[in-house]
Design a protein around this motif. Structure first.
Motif, PDB file in Angstrom:
ATOM      1  N   LEU A  55      -5.463 -25.443 -35.477  1.00  0.00           N
ATOM      2  CA  LEU A  55      -6.149 -25.744 -36.731  1.00  0.00           C
ATOM      3  C   LEU A  55      -6.298 -24.496 -37.588  1.00  0.00           C
ATOM      4  CD1 LEU A  55      -9.030 -28.035 -35.392  1.00  0.00           C
ATOM      5  CD2 LEU A  55      -7.145 -28.768 -36.867  1.00  0.00           C
ATOM      6  N   ASN A  56      -6.163 -24.649 -38.893  1.00  0.00           N
ATOM      7  CA  ASN A  56      -6.451 -23.550 -39.806  1.00  0.00           C
ATOM      8  C   ASN A  56      -7.916 -23.156 -39.678  1.00  0.00           C
ATOM      9  OD1 ASN A  56      -4.040 -22.868 -41.289  1.00  0.00           O
ATOM     10  ND2 ASN A  56      -4.152 -24.897 -42.214  1.00  0.00           N
ATOM     11  N   GLY A  57      -8.168 -21.872 -39.750  1.00  0.00           N
ATOM     12  CA  GLY A  57      -9.530 -21.371 -39.631  1.00  0.00           C
ATOM     13  C   GLY A  57      -9.902 -20.991 -38.219  1.00  0.00           C
ATOM     14  N   VAL A  58      -9.117 -21.429 -37.235  1.00  0.00           N
ATOM     15  CA  VAL A  58      -9.416 -21.158 -35.829  1.00  0.00           C
ATOM     16  C   VAL A  58      -8.409 -20.141 -35.293  1.00  0.00           C
ATOM     17  CG1 VAL A  58      -9.613 -22.132 -33.508  1.00  0.00           C
ATOM     18  CG2 VAL A  58     -10.375 -23.471 -35.498  1.00  0.00           C
ATOM     19  N   ALA A  59      -8.908 -18.985 -34.871  1.00  0.00           N
ATOM     20  CA  ALA A  59      -8.032 -17.970 -34.286  1.00  0.00           C
ATOM     21  C   ALA A  59      -7.698 -18.316 -32.840  1.00  0.00           C
ATOM     22  CB  ALA A  59      -8.695 -16.600 -34.351  1.00  0.00           C
ATOM     23  N   SER A  60      -8.694 -18.836 -32.133  1.00  0.00           N
ATOM     24  CA  SER A  60      -8.490 -19.209 -30.734  1.00  0.00           C
ATOM     25  C   SER A  60      -9.573 -20.191 -30.323  1.00  0.00           C
ATOM     26  CB  SER A  60      -8.538 -17.965 -29.838  1.00  0.00           C
ATOM     27  OG  SER A  60      -8.283 -18.298 -28.494  1.00  0.00           O
ATOM     28  N   ALA A  61      -9.217 -21.084 -29.416  1.00  0.00           N
ATOM     29  CA  ALA A  61     -10.181 -22.060 -28.906  1.00  0.00           C
ATOM     30  C   ALA A  61     -10.048 -22.157 -27.401  1.00  0.00           C
ATOM     31  CB  ALA A  61      -9.954 -23.429 -29.538  1.00  0.00           C
ATOM     32  N   ILE A  62     -11.182 -22.296 -26.728  1.00  0.00           N
ATOM     33  CA  ILE A  62     -11.208 -22.520 -25.286  1.00  0.00           C
ATOM     34  C   ILE A  62     -11.960 -23.823 -25.053  1.00  0.00           C
ATOM     35  CG2 ILE A  62     -11.974 -21.645 -23.054  1.00  0.00           C
ATOM     36  CD1 ILE A  62     -11.849 -18.833 -24.233  1.00  0.00           C
ATOM     37  N   VAL A  63     -11.288 -24.790 -24.467  1.00  0.00           N
ATOM     38  CA  VAL A  63     -11.865 -26.122 -24.273  1.00  0.00           C
ATOM     39  C   VAL A  63     -12.038 -26.393 -22.781  1.00  0.00           C
ATOM     40  CG1 VAL A  63     -11.593 -28.599 -24.659  1.00  0.00           C
ATOM     41  CG2 VAL A  63     -10.800 -26.959 -26.395  1.00  0.00           C
ATOM     42  N   MET A  64     -13.250 -26.770 -22.416  1.00  0.00           N
ATOM     43  CA  MET A  64     -13.565 -27.153 -21.051  1.00  0.00           C
ATOM     44  C   MET A  64     -13.936 -28.632 -21.014  1.00  0.00           C
ATOM     45  SD  MET A  64     -13.290 -24.392 -19.163  1.00  0.00           S
ATOM     46  CE  MET A  64     -13.178 -22.614 -19.413  1.00  0.00           C
ATOM     47  N   LEU A  65     -13.395 -29.346 -20.051  1.00  0.00           N
ATOM     48  CA  LEU A  65     -13.717 -30.753 -19.851  1.00  0.00           C
ATOM     49  C   LEU A  65     -14.555 -30.894 -18.586  1.00  0.00           C
ATOM     50  CD1 LEU A  65     -10.229 -32.408 -20.540  1.00  0.00           C
ATOM     51  CD2 LEU A  65     -12.135 -32.124 -22.142  1.00  0.00           C
ATOM     52  N   THR A  66     -15.538 -31.804 -18.647  1.00  0.00           N
ATOM     53  CA  THR A  66     -16.365 -32.073 -17.476  1.00  0.00           C
ATOM     54  C   THR A  66     -16.329 -33.568 -17.179  1.00  0.00           C
ATOM     55  OG1 THR A  66     -18.489 -32.606 -18.552  1.00  0.00           O
ATOM     56  CG2 THR A  66     -17.897 -30.269 -18.377  1.00  0.00           C
TER      57      THR A  66
END
Length: 242
Positions: free
Chosen positions: A78-89
């Motif tokens: 996505l524009n505006g996001v340099a990096s994302a870390i997603v955790m699922l539970t």
């Protein structure tokens, strides 16, 4: 002849207006603008996809958690996001964001940046001390770093909605999606992700993970020690994802 000129002028105005409206609509629908905040904005149509959705007091007491490389990449795109870390539970999805300001309106309000990047032009890491040394163990820093936003309520609702919808496309079974760009939150998530990247189980860290997400999203009073600048930096507010 006069009528013909008038007709041409009117046509030109209509084309220009139409083009302007089309561009405005495109911007509102795209991930380049999270700040229009107007009635009937296309990003906000439908139900809210992020934040609290139940009254379950144990919503953030997760039984397990795992790193999702696929969803992390999709959100990072996505524009505006340099990096994302997603955790699922077993219940929720949690997203740590690092921002790069390539889109407008990622913050709900203005305010001073949490990062001091002036050292970049001076050949140092820490502009305040003149030190050339950074902390390679963390992802987000107060110096020479992509950007963090301490309070989740200062993140654009449109950004959170866009991120949450992208998460739910790939993980439709999650009950809630919680999003933060807080420096400590992202650095803890980076530590957890490193374990996953190394092929190690995250389950030994479940208690610390639950402490982190409870603190940031449910007003939890316990928070693991700051890892960004121990003894110097600590979160200033309990985060609530409204």
């Amino acid at each position: 002849m006069v009528k013909r000129i008038a007709a041409l002028l009117l046509s030109a105005v209509m084309i220009t207006t139409s083009a302007g409206c089309a561009y405005k609509q495109y911007a509102q629908q795209s991930d380049t603008d999270y700040g229009s905040r107007q009635a009937n904005d296309p990003k906000m149509l439908g139900g809210r996809a992020y934040g609290k959705a139940t009254n379950n007091a144990d919503q953030h007491n997760n039984s397990f958690f795992e790193y999702s490389s696929v969803i992390s990449r999709k959100v990072t795109d996505l524009n505006g996001v340099a990096s994302a870390i997603v955790m699922l539970t077993d219940k929720n999805a949690y997203v740590g964001l690092m921002l790069d300001w390539t889109a407008v309106g990622t913050r709900n309000s203005g305010g001073k940046s949490e990062q001091d990047n002036t050292g970049t032009s001076e050949g140092v890491y820490n502009h305040d001390t003149g030190s050339p040394y950074g902390n390679s163990k963390i992802l987000v820093s107060p110096y020479n770093s992509y950007f963090s936003v301490n309070d989740v309520n200062d993140l654009s609702d449109e950004l959170k909605q866009t991120v949450a919808l992208r998460v739910r496309e790939l993980a439709p079974a999650v009950q809630e999606v919680h999003i933060s760009a807080n420096m400590e939150f992202v650095n803890y998530f980076n530590d957890f992700a490193k374990e996953a990247w190394g092929g190690r189980s995250l389950m030994p860290h479940i208690d610390k993970f639950n402490t982190v997400v409870n603190y940031h999203f449910a007003g939890g009073k316990d928070m693991p020690s700051p890892i960004t600048q121990p003894g110097t930096y600590s979160p200033t507010e309990t985060q609530m994802n409204h």
